[in-house]
Write an enzyme that holds these catalytic residues in place. Structure first.
Site, PDB file in Angstrom:
ATOM      1  N   SER A   1      -0.621   0.690   5.979  1.00  0.00           N
ATOM      2  CA  SER A   1      -0.915  -0.146   7.135  1.00  0.00           C
ATOM      3  C   SER A   1      -1.915  -1.219   6.739  1.00  0.00           C
ATOM      4  O   SER A   1      -2.735  -1.017   5.835  1.00  0.00           O
ATOM      5  CB  SER A   1      -1.493   0.696   8.276  1.00  0.00           C
ATOM      6  OG  SER A   1      -1.655  -0.080   9.449  1.00  0.00           O
ATOM      7  N   ASP A   2      -1.822  -2.351   7.395  1.00  0.00           N
ATOM      8  CA  ASP A   2      -2.787  -3.420   7.155  1.00  0.00           C
ATOM      9  C   ASP A   2      -2.909  -4.247   8.426  1.00  0.00           C
ATOM     10  O   ASP A   2      -1.967  -4.345   9.217  1.00  0.00           O
ATOM     11  CB  ASP A   2      -2.352  -4.322   5.997  1.00  0.00           C
ATOM     12  CG  ASP A   2      -3.533  -5.143   5.491  1.00  0.00           C
ATOM     13  OD1 ASP A   2      -4.374  -4.563   4.773  1.00  0.00           O
ATOM     14  OD2 ASP A   2      -3.628  -6.324   5.831  1.00  0.00           O
ATOM     15  N   GLN A   3      -4.079  -4.819   8.595  1.00  0.00           N
ATOM     16  CA  GLN A   3      -4.334  -5.670   9.752  1.00  0.00           C
ATOM     17  C   GLN A   3      -4.911  -6.995   9.278  1.00  0.00           C
ATOM     18  O   GLN A   3      -5.824  -7.013   8.456  1.00  0.00           O
ATOM     19  CB  GLN A   3      -5.318  -4.991  10.703  1.00  0.00           C
ATOM     20  CG  GLN A   3      -5.577  -5.796  11.972  1.00  0.00           C
ATOM     21  CD  GLN A   3      -6.522  -5.048  12.891  1.00  0.00           C
ATOM     22  OE1 GLN A   3      -7.718  -5.042  12.649  1.00  0.00           O
ATOM     23  NE2 GLN A   3      -5.974  -4.424  13.914  1.00  0.00           N
TER      24      GLN A   3
ATOM     25  N   LYS B   1       0.830  -1.206   0.000  1.00  0.00           N
ATOM     26  CA  LYS B   1       0.000   0.000   0.000  1.00  0.00           C
ATOM     27  C   LYS B   1       0.865   1.256   0.000  1.00  0.00           C
ATOM     28  O   LYS B   1       0.617   2.205  -0.754  1.00  0.00           O
ATOM     29  CB  LYS B   1      -0.949  -0.005   1.204  1.00  0.00           C
ATOM     30  CG  LYS B   1      -2.044  -1.052   1.092  1.00  0.00           C
ATOM     31  CD  LYS B   1      -2.867  -1.122   2.363  1.00  0.00           C
ATOM     32  CE  LYS B   1      -3.944  -2.188   2.270  1.00  0.00           C
ATOM     33  NZ  LYS B   1      -4.754  -2.247   3.506  1.00  0.00           N
TER      34      LYS B   1
END
Length: 190
Positions: A68-70, A52
């Site tokens: 950011s990623d979760q 991203k």
């Protein structure tokens, strides 16, 4: 100061980042979020956070970009965003009485230089009945959230405990880790 670029249109992440008081803008990253065979949930979160940031950094040279990623993990398998009320109810039923891990990765990138971190949060779900799951999903509509809940809202009532070092990580952006990365990149905080 040139504003930071948040590679996300998530209002949750933007609201968290605004806490740091730095000028910021947002941009939608064009990234395929499909899992890669054999990839661990942590590795997936790290890969997507970097992808991203990179997607946005490529079209904004010279700018610091935050990706950011979760990824939620139940019994070693990743859980995606449910998308529908039925899938949200099924996810919550599967997590009932379980400990679910949330890997929240962040990447700060500029012109190919990147700094990364990943935070781990363990959420202990209490035993949940079908009726309360249905009521919760109807009330909060957590269809765009990894794990099918919003811990900053009514979702907190679904838990017995949360174990983490950074309470912002579970919402979607680990500000403690990001603050360290920003200091490494030359920002002054606070």
């Amino acid at each position: 100061m040139t504003p930071l670029l948040l590679a996300s249109t998530s209002r949750y992440r933007r609201e968290l980042l605004e806490r740091l008081g730095l000028p910021l803008e947002t941009a939608r990253p064009a990234v395929d979020e499909a899992p890669v065979a054999g990839e661990t949930p942590r590795a997936m979160a790290m890969r997507l956070a970097r992808a991203k940031a990179e997607a946005v950094a490529l079209i904004h040279p010279g700018r610091w970009v935050i990706g950011s990623d979760q990824v939620a993990e139940l019994n070693g398998a990743p859980l995606g965003k449910p998308g529908t009320a039925e899938r949200a109810q099924a996810q919550l039923a599967a997590m009932s009485g379980q400990i679910v891990q949330f890997h929240t990765a962040v990447c700060l990138m500029r012109d190919g230089e990147d700094l990364q971190a990943c935070d781990l949060t363990r959420v202990h779900f209490r035993a949940l009945g079908a009726a309360e799951i249905a009521r919760y999903v109807a009330a909060e509509q957590p269809l765009d959230c990894a794990g099918s809940f919003k811990c900053e809202g009514l979702g907190i009532s679904l838990f017995e405990a949360i174990e983490n070092r950074d309470p912002t990580a579970l919402v979607g952006l680990p500000l403690i880790a990001l603050s360290q990365l920003l200091r490494e990149a030359g920002y002054t905080l606070p």
